[in-house]
Scaffold this motif. Structure first.
Motif, PDB file in Angstrom:
ATOM      1  N   LEU A  89      41.383 -39.800 -42.639  1.00 37.45           N
ATOM      2  CA  LEU A  89      41.018 -39.705 -43.888  1.00 37.45           C
ATOM      3  C   LEU A  89      40.682 -38.710 -44.810  1.00 37.45           C
ATOM      4  N   GLY A  90      40.357 -37.446 -43.842  1.00 41.62           N
ATOM      5  CA  GLY A  90      39.685 -36.463 -44.107  1.00 41.62           C
ATOM      6  C   GLY A  90      38.295 -36.068 -44.206  1.00 41.62           C
ATOM      7  N   TYR A  91      37.547 -37.285 -43.591  1.00 42.45           N
ATOM      8  CA  TYR A  91      36.197 -36.851 -43.548  1.00 42.45           C
ATOM      9  C   TYR A  91      35.530 -36.623 -42.307  1.00 42.45           C
ATOM     10  N   GLU A  92      34.468 -36.042 -42.198  1.00 45.16           N
ATOM     11  CA  GLU A  92      33.677 -36.081 -40.926  1.00 45.16           C
ATOM     12  C   GLU A  92      32.534 -36.994 -40.968  1.00 45.16           C
ATOM     13  N   VAL A  93      32.162 -37.296 -39.654  1.00 43.92           N
ATOM     14  CA  VAL A  93      30.988 -38.407 -39.852  1.00 43.92           C
ATOM     15  C   VAL A  93      29.608 -37.889 -38.983  1.00 43.92           C
ATOM     16  N   THR A  94      28.603 -38.186 -39.168  1.00 43.92           N
ATOM     17  CA  THR A  94      27.684 -37.792 -37.965  1.00 43.92           C
ATOM     18  C   THR A  94      27.112 -39.445 -37.766  1.00 43.92           C
ATOM     19  N   LEU A  95      26.455 -39.613 -36.765  1.00 45.81           N
ATOM     20  CA  LEU A  95      25.967 -40.979 -36.484  1.00 45.81           C
ATOM     21  C   LEU A  95      24.660 -41.120 -36.713  1.00 45.81           C
ATOM     22  N   GLY A  96      24.363 -42.022 -37.631  1.00 42.87           N
ATOM     23  CA  GLY A  96      22.926 -42.681 -38.180  1.00 42.87           C
ATOM     24  C   GLY A  96      22.477 -43.684 -37.405  1.00 42.87           C
ATOM     25  N   GLU A  97      21.598 -44.464 -37.706  1.00 46.28           N
ATOM     26  CA  GLU A  97      20.864 -45.309 -36.626  1.00 46.28           C
ATOM     27  C   GLU A  97      21.958 -46.558 -36.258  1.00 46.28           C
ATOM     28  N   ALA A  98      21.895 -46.760 -34.946  1.00 47.77           N
ATOM     29  CA  ALA A  98      22.578 -47.928 -34.266  1.00 47.77           C
ATOM     30  C   ALA A  98      21.658 -48.894 -33.888  1.00 47.77           C
ATOM     31  N   TRP A  99      21.196 -48.661 -32.834  1.00 45.21           N
ATOM     32  CA  TRP A  99      20.123 -49.927 -32.111  1.00 45.21           C
ATOM     33  C   TRP A  99      19.001 -49.560 -32.934  1.00 45.21           C
ATOM     34  N   ARG A 100      18.243 -50.743 -33.078  1.00 43.03           N
ATOM     35  CA  ARG A 100      16.827 -50.648 -33.894  1.00 43.03           C
ATOM     36  C   ARG A 100      15.939 -51.642 -33.157  1.00 43.03           C
ATOM     37  N   SER A 101      14.774 -51.153 -32.762  1.00 43.39           N
ATOM     38  CA  SER A 101      13.941 -52.177 -32.096  1.00 43.39           C
ATOM     39  C   SER A 101      13.363 -53.352 -33.030  1.00 43.39           C
ATOM     40  N   GLU A 102      13.022 -54.191 -32.242  1.00 46.06           N
ATOM     41  CA  GLU A 102      12.274 -55.247 -33.278  1.00 46.06           C
ATOM     42  C   GLU A 102      11.072 -54.935 -33.768  1.00 46.06           C
ATOM     43  N   TYR A 103      10.504 -53.920 -33.154  1.00 50.29           N
ATOM     44  CA  TYR A 103       9.377 -53.424 -33.907  1.00 50.29           C
ATOM     45  C   TYR A 103       9.440 -52.659 -35.112  1.00 50.29           C
ATOM     46  N   GLU A 104      10.718 -51.659 -35.016  1.00 48.03           N
ATOM     47  CA  GLU A 104      11.146 -50.946 -36.409  1.00 48.03           C
ATOM     48  C   GLU A 104      11.547 -51.829 -37.245  1.00 48.03           C
ATOM     49  N   ALA A 105      12.502 -52.864 -36.724  1.00 42.68           N
ATOM     50  CA  ALA A 105      12.908 -53.807 -37.949  1.00 42.68           C
ATOM     51  C   ALA A 105      11.835 -54.553 -38.468  1.00 42.68           C
ATOM     52  N   THR A 106      10.711 -54.993 -37.999  1.00 44.64           N
ATOM     53  CA  THR A 106       9.712 -55.575 -38.596  1.00 44.64           C
ATOM     54  C   THR A 106       9.196 -54.766 -39.586  1.00 44.64           C
ATOM     55  N   ARG A 107       8.935 -53.407 -39.237  1.00 48.47           N
ATOM     56  CA  ARG A 107       8.081 -52.444 -40.175  1.00 48.47           C
ATOM     57  C   ARG A 107       8.951 -52.033 -41.293  1.00 48.47           C
ATOM     58  N   LEU A 108      10.357 -51.956 -41.173  1.00 50.20           N
ATOM     59  CA  LEU A 108      11.130 -51.877 -42.457  1.00 50.20           C
ATOM     60  C   LEU A 108      11.207 -53.014 -43.215  1.00 50.20           C
ATOM     61  N   ALA A 109      11.326 -54.055 -42.563  1.00 44.84           N
ATOM     62  CA  ALA A 109      11.343 -55.342 -43.409  1.00 44.84           C
ATOM     63  C   ALA A 109      10.006 -55.496 -44.411  1.00 44.84           C
ATOM     64  N   LYS A 110       8.910 -55.154 -43.749  1.00 41.38           N
ATOM     65  CA  LYS A 110       7.631 -54.991 -44.483  1.00 41.38           C
ATOM     66  C   LYS A 110       7.614 -54.184 -45.539  1.00 41.38           C
ATOM     67  N   GLN A 111       8.375 -52.924 -45.623  1.00 40.60           N
ATOM     68  CA  GLN A 111       8.465 -51.930 -47.022  1.00 40.60           C
ATOM     69  C   GLN A 111       9.779 -52.384 -47.517  1.00 40.60           C
ATOM     70  N   LYS A 112      10.537 -53.546 -47.421  1.00 35.37           N
ATOM     71  CA  LYS A 112      11.658 -54.072 -48.196  1.00 35.37           C
ATOM     72  C   LYS A 112      12.913 -52.924 -47.988  1.00 35.37           C
ATOM     73  N   LEU A 113      12.970 -52.462 -46.773  1.00 37.21           N
ATOM     74  CA  LEU A 113      13.813 -51.365 -46.334  1.00 37.21           C
ATOM     75  C   LEU A 113      14.877 -51.679 -45.508  1.00 37.21           C
ATOM     76  N   GLY A 114      14.718 -53.367 -45.150  1.00 35.66           N
ATOM     77  CA  GLY A 114      15.686 -54.012 -44.012  1.00 35.66           C
ATOM     78  C   GLY A 114      15.423 -55.334 -43.827  1.00 35.66           C
ATOM     79  N   ILE A 115      16.085 -55.856 -43.170  1.00 30.37           N
ATOM     80  CA  ILE A 115      15.451 -57.287 -42.664  1.00 30.37           C
ATOM     81  C   ILE A 115      15.187 -57.351 -41.296  1.00 30.37           C
ATOM     82  N   LYS A 116      14.183 -58.559 -41.353  1.00 28.95           N
ATOM     83  CA  LYS A 116      13.576 -58.490 -39.998  1.00 28.95           C
ATOM     84  C   LYS A 116      14.555 -58.726 -38.733  1.00 28.95           C
ATOM     85  N   ARG A 117      15.658 -59.790 -39.016  1.00 27.41           N
ATOM     86  CA  ARG A 117      16.710 -60.154 -38.187  1.00 27.41           C
ATOM     87  C   ARG A 117      17.908 -59.363 -38.150  1.00 27.41           C
TER      88      ARG A 117
END
Ligand SMILES: [Zn+2]
Length: 113
Positions: A27-55
């Motif tokens: 389609l004429g785009y280039e990509v770079t890889l962002g976050e793929a795997w996220r630790s449970e610790y990081e998911a919990t941290r982000l959820a507390k900041q309303k930046l993600g969900i715990k699960r």
């Protein structure tokens, strides 16, 4: 896919992501890889900041965030991702653009996206 294990689903997702990246190029785009795997610790941290969900599906290896570029410009909005998001849904994926997270590409699992 009826009796697909989580491990098998993770591998199917990885192949889908490979196709997605190749399709972005077509389609004429280039990509770079962002976050793929996220630790449970990081998911919990982000959820507390309303930046993600715990699960988060990132913790299940069923989601990836892609950075999209065209002509050297980083395309950051959900709308920028729509052509890819629509295609991703056509091949069975779940696209974060449906919940204002346009760079998030996942494979739904146990009701989560
Ligand atoms: Zn994500």
């Amino acid at each position: 896919m009826a009796n697909e294990t989580l491990r098998e689903k993770q591998s199917r997702f990885a192949v889908m992501v490979a196709r997605l990246i190749l399709h972005a190029g077509e389609l004429g785009y280039e990509v770079t890889l962002g976050e793929a795997w996220r630790s449970e610790y990081e998911a919990t941290r982000l959820a507390k900041q309303k930046l993600g969900i715990k699960r988060s599906l990132h913790s299940d290896r069923l989601a990836i965030d892609l950075n999209l570029f065209r002509d050297g410009v980083w395309l950051k909005t959900t709308e920028d991702h729509r052509p890819l998001g629509d295609w991703w849904e056509q091949i069975g994926g779940a696209w974060g653009g449906r919940f204002n997270d346009g760079n998030h590409y996942s494979l739904a699992h146990e009701g989560r996206k």
